[in-house]
Structure formats: structure tokens, C-alpha cells
Motif scaffolding. Structure first.
Motif, PDB file in Angstrom:
ATOM      1  N   ASN A 168       0.810  -1.230   0.000  1.00 57.88           N
ATOM      2  CA  ASN A 168       0.000   0.000   0.000  1.00 57.88           C
ATOM      3  C   ASN A 168       0.841   1.276   0.000  1.00 57.88           C
ATOM      4  OD1 ASN A 168      -2.401  -1.487   0.054  1.00 57.88           O
ATOM      5  ND2 ASN A 168      -2.236  -1.714   2.271  1.00 57.88           N
ATOM      6  N   LYS A 169       1.868   1.269  -0.797  1.00 59.58           N
ATOM      7  CA  LYS A 169       2.742   2.433  -0.997  1.00 59.58           C
ATOM      8  C   LYS A 169       3.541   2.831   0.242  1.00 59.58           C
ATOM      9  CE  LYS A 169       0.087   4.109  -4.829  1.00 59.58           C
ATOM     10  NZ  LYS A 169      -0.356   5.210  -5.604  1.00 59.58           N
ATOM     11  N   LYS A 170       3.628   1.962   1.242  1.00 59.05           N
ATOM     12  CA  LYS A 170       4.482   2.227   2.401  1.00 59.05           C
ATOM     13  C   LYS A 170       5.898   1.750   2.129  1.00 59.05           C
ATOM     14  CE  LYS A 170       0.757   1.587   5.698  1.00 59.05           C
ATOM     15  NZ  LYS A 170       0.197   0.628   6.638  1.00 59.05           N
ATOM     16  N   SER A 171       6.012   0.659   1.373  1.00 53.24           N
ATOM     17  CA  SER A 171       7.306   0.078   1.045  1.00 53.24           C
ATOM     18  C   SER A 171       7.285  -0.310  -0.426  1.00 53.24           C
ATOM     19  CB  SER A 171       7.568  -1.175   1.884  1.00 53.24           C
ATOM     20  OG  SER A 171       7.517  -0.875   3.252  1.00 53.24           O
ATOM     21  N   ALA A 172       8.486  -0.429  -1.008  1.00 52.56           N
ATOM     22  CA  ALA A 172       8.557  -0.801  -2.421  1.00 52.56           C
ATOM     23  C   ALA A 172       9.850  -1.536  -2.711  1.00 52.56           C
ATOM     24  CB  ALA A 172       8.447   0.434  -3.295  1.00 52.56           C
ATOM     25  N   SER A 173       9.883  -2.171  -3.829  1.00 58.58           N
ATOM     26  CA  SER A 173      10.992  -2.948  -4.385  1.00 58.58           C
ATOM     27  C   SER A 173      10.985  -4.348  -3.792  1.00 58.58           C
ATOM     28  CB  SER A 173      12.352  -2.277  -4.153  1.00 58.58           C
ATOM     29  OG  SER A 173      12.963  -2.709  -2.960  1.00 58.58           O
ATOM     30  N   PRO A 174      11.741  -5.260  -4.383  1.00 60.54           N
ATOM     31  CA  PRO A 174      11.813  -6.614  -3.817  1.00 60.54           C
ATOM     32  C   PRO A 174      12.364  -6.625  -2.393  1.00 60.54           C
ATOM     33  CG  PRO A 174      12.632  -6.622  -6.045  1.00 60.54           C
ATOM     34  CD  PRO A 174      12.434  -5.177  -5.664  1.00 60.54           C
ATOM     35  N   PHE A 175      13.003  -5.536  -1.984  1.00 64.24           N
ATOM     36  CA  PHE A 175      13.573  -5.452  -0.637  1.00 64.24           C
ATOM     37  C   PHE A 175      12.656  -4.722   0.337  1.00 64.24           C
ATOM     38  CE2 PHE A 175      16.993  -5.846  -3.659  1.00 64.24           C
ATOM     39  CZ  PHE A 175      17.705  -6.900  -3.133  1.00 64.24           C
ATOM     40  N   GLN A 176      11.478  -4.348  -0.125  1.00 66.14           N
ATOM     41  CA  GLN A 176      10.477  -3.668   0.705  1.00 66.14           C
ATOM     42  C   GLN A 176      11.095  -2.541   1.528  1.00 66.14           C
ATOM     43  OE1 GLN A 176       6.810  -4.478   0.619  1.00 66.14           O
ATOM     44  NE2 GLN A 176       7.970  -4.756  -1.232  1.00 66.14           N
ATOM     45  N   ILE A 177      11.715  -1.598   0.831  1.00 69.93           N
ATOM     46  CA  ILE A 177      12.336  -0.457   1.506  1.00 69.93           C
ATOM     47  C   ILE A 177      11.229   0.500   1.932  1.00 69.93           C
ATOM     48  CG2 ILE A 177      13.919   1.490   1.244  1.00 69.93           C
ATOM     49  CD1 ILE A 177      15.499  -0.326  -0.730  1.00 69.93           C
ATOM     50  N   TYR A 178      11.130   0.690   3.224  1.00 67.43           N
ATOM     51  CA  TYR A 178      10.094   1.516   3.843  1.00 67.43           C
ATOM     52  C   TYR A 178      10.308   2.984   3.462  1.00 67.43           C
ATOM     53  CZ  TYR A 178       7.154   3.141   7.769  1.00 67.43           C
ATOM     54  OH  TYR A 178       6.199   3.726   8.545  1.00 67.43           O
ATOM     55  N   ARG A 179       9.219   3.672   3.135  1.00 65.98           N
ATOM     56  CA  ARG A 179       9.294   5.049   2.621  1.00 65.98           C
ATOM     57  C   ARG A 179      10.176   5.967   3.477  1.00 65.98           C
ATOM     58  NH1 ARG A 179       3.853   7.953   2.043  1.00 65.98           N
ATOM     59  NH2 ARG A 179       3.365   5.763   2.037  1.00 65.98           N
ATOM     60  N   PRO A 180       9.990   6.076   4.800  1.00 67.26           N
ATOM     61  CA  PRO A 180      10.897   6.947   5.573  1.00 67.26           C
ATOM     62  C   PRO A 180      12.351   6.475   5.532  1.00 67.26           C
ATOM     63  CG  PRO A 180       8.913   6.465   6.836  1.00 67.26           C
ATOM     64  CD  PRO A 180       8.897   5.567   5.628  1.00 67.26           C
ATOM     65  N   THR A 181      12.548   5.166   5.506  1.00 65.56           N
ATOM     66  CA  THR A 181      13.912   4.631   5.432  1.00 65.56           C
ATOM     67  C   THR A 181      14.533   4.956   4.078  1.00 65.56           C
ATOM     68  OG1 THR A 181      13.215   2.840   6.887  1.00 65.56           O
ATOM     69  CG2 THR A 181      15.306   2.543   5.757  1.00 65.56           C
TER      70      THR A 181
END
Length: 173
Positions: free
Chosen positions: A58-71
């Protein structure tokens, strides 16, 4: 992924072989560039998304590594600080899979450094220093959760067994 997708009833992407080859290359190059274990980076991507959930949660994390938006913003800022040339506006990380791999490896390397210990090594003519990395704490910190490193460790064992079976089959043929 095919086995996982069939089991879960997911649609298999059209150019899966091309994606897999590109993702494997990104993981390998990123891990080598930032001196992190390739298998750790692979198992993090596998634990997070089975390598393919690039859209995230839900647009909080992205990429195969699920990088969190603030991170994501912190990692990009630190990479720029360290002299990496990063595009100015990286809105959708899922559109930059190579960059996402670099960011994940960079971030994991930072965590490894954070949880490292320098030890004195005796018994040689010169005093030597040895750096020991705590991969359990590093993986736990990558995505939180006290059981995270155990799941990554189990996936790493599974990956090692898979590769060993492949090598054995290849040797027998």
C-alpha cells in the motif's frame, strides 16, 4: 517463483526469466559493491517478497527489498553524503530496481557496521584487528521484528540446500 506462484495461485509474469536474470545480477553486484553476503541480501529479498512483490504494501514500502518510505529517504540522503550520484527525485522505487538493490545492500552494510565489534588478534608478530559482524542483529534491524533474522537464516539454509542439490545434479550429469 513458479512453484510459489502456482502454489499461491498467482499469475506468473510474462518475462520472468529476464526479470530473474536481471534481479540476480543486481543482487550480486550490489552485495559485492558494498561487501555484504550475497546470500544475506538474497534471503532478505526472498523473505520480504519472494523477489517479485515490487509494488510493496500500500505504498508504504517498495521494491523486492520492501524499503520503507521513511527509510528510503534516509538511505538516499546517506548515499548522497557518501558521494554516490543518485537521481534527484526517486518517487517510485519500484521503477528503479537496480537502485533499490544498491540501496538495500548499502543499508545492510550500514547495519552490519553498526553491529560490528573490533577484536584484538594475538599470536602474530604484529597486533592485528579483526572485525566481527553480527548478522543476526543486522537482519533484525533491516526490517524489525525479533524473529526476522531466524526466518532469514532458515531461508538462507534452504537456499544453500537448493544450490547444493543443483550442483550435485550437475555433477552427476
Amino acid at each position: 517463483y513458479r512453484i510459489f506462484a502456482n502454489h499461491k495461485g498467482f499469475r506468473i509474469p510474462k518475462r520472468l526469466d529476464q526479470y530473474v536474470e536481471s534481479m540476480a545480477e543486481n543482487i550480486y553486484i550490489s552485495a559485492k559493491r558494498f561487501n555484504v553476503p550475497v546470500t544475506s541480501l538474497m534471503t532478505i529479498a526472498h523473505q520480504e517478497t519472494f523477489y517479485l512483490n515490487i509494488l510493496g504494501d500500500n505504498k508504504k514500502s517498495a521494491s523486492p527489498f520492501q524499503i520503507y518510505r521513511p527509510t528510503k529517504f534516509m538511505i538516499l540522503q546517506n548515499m548522497r553524503r557518501d558521494g554516490f550520484r543518485i537521481p534527484k527525485d526517486v518517487k517510485r522505487l519500484e521503477d528503479h530496481l537496480s537502485l533499490a538493490s544498491y540501496m538495500a545492500a548499502y543499508h545492510f552494510a550500514e547495519l552490519m557496521e553498526l553491529y560490528s565489534v573490533e577484536l584484538d588478534v594475538k599470536g602474530s608478530k604484529e597486533e592485528m584487528k579483526k572485525i566481527v559482524y553480527d548478522l543476526n542483529r543486522s537482519t533484525t534491524s533491516y526490517n524489525g521484528g525479533r524473529n526476522y533474522h531466524k526466518r532469514v537464516f532458515l531461508k538462507q539454509l534452504e537456499l544453500n540446500r537448493f544450490l547444493e542439490r543443483k550442483l550435485q545434479k550437475k555433477a552427476l550429469s
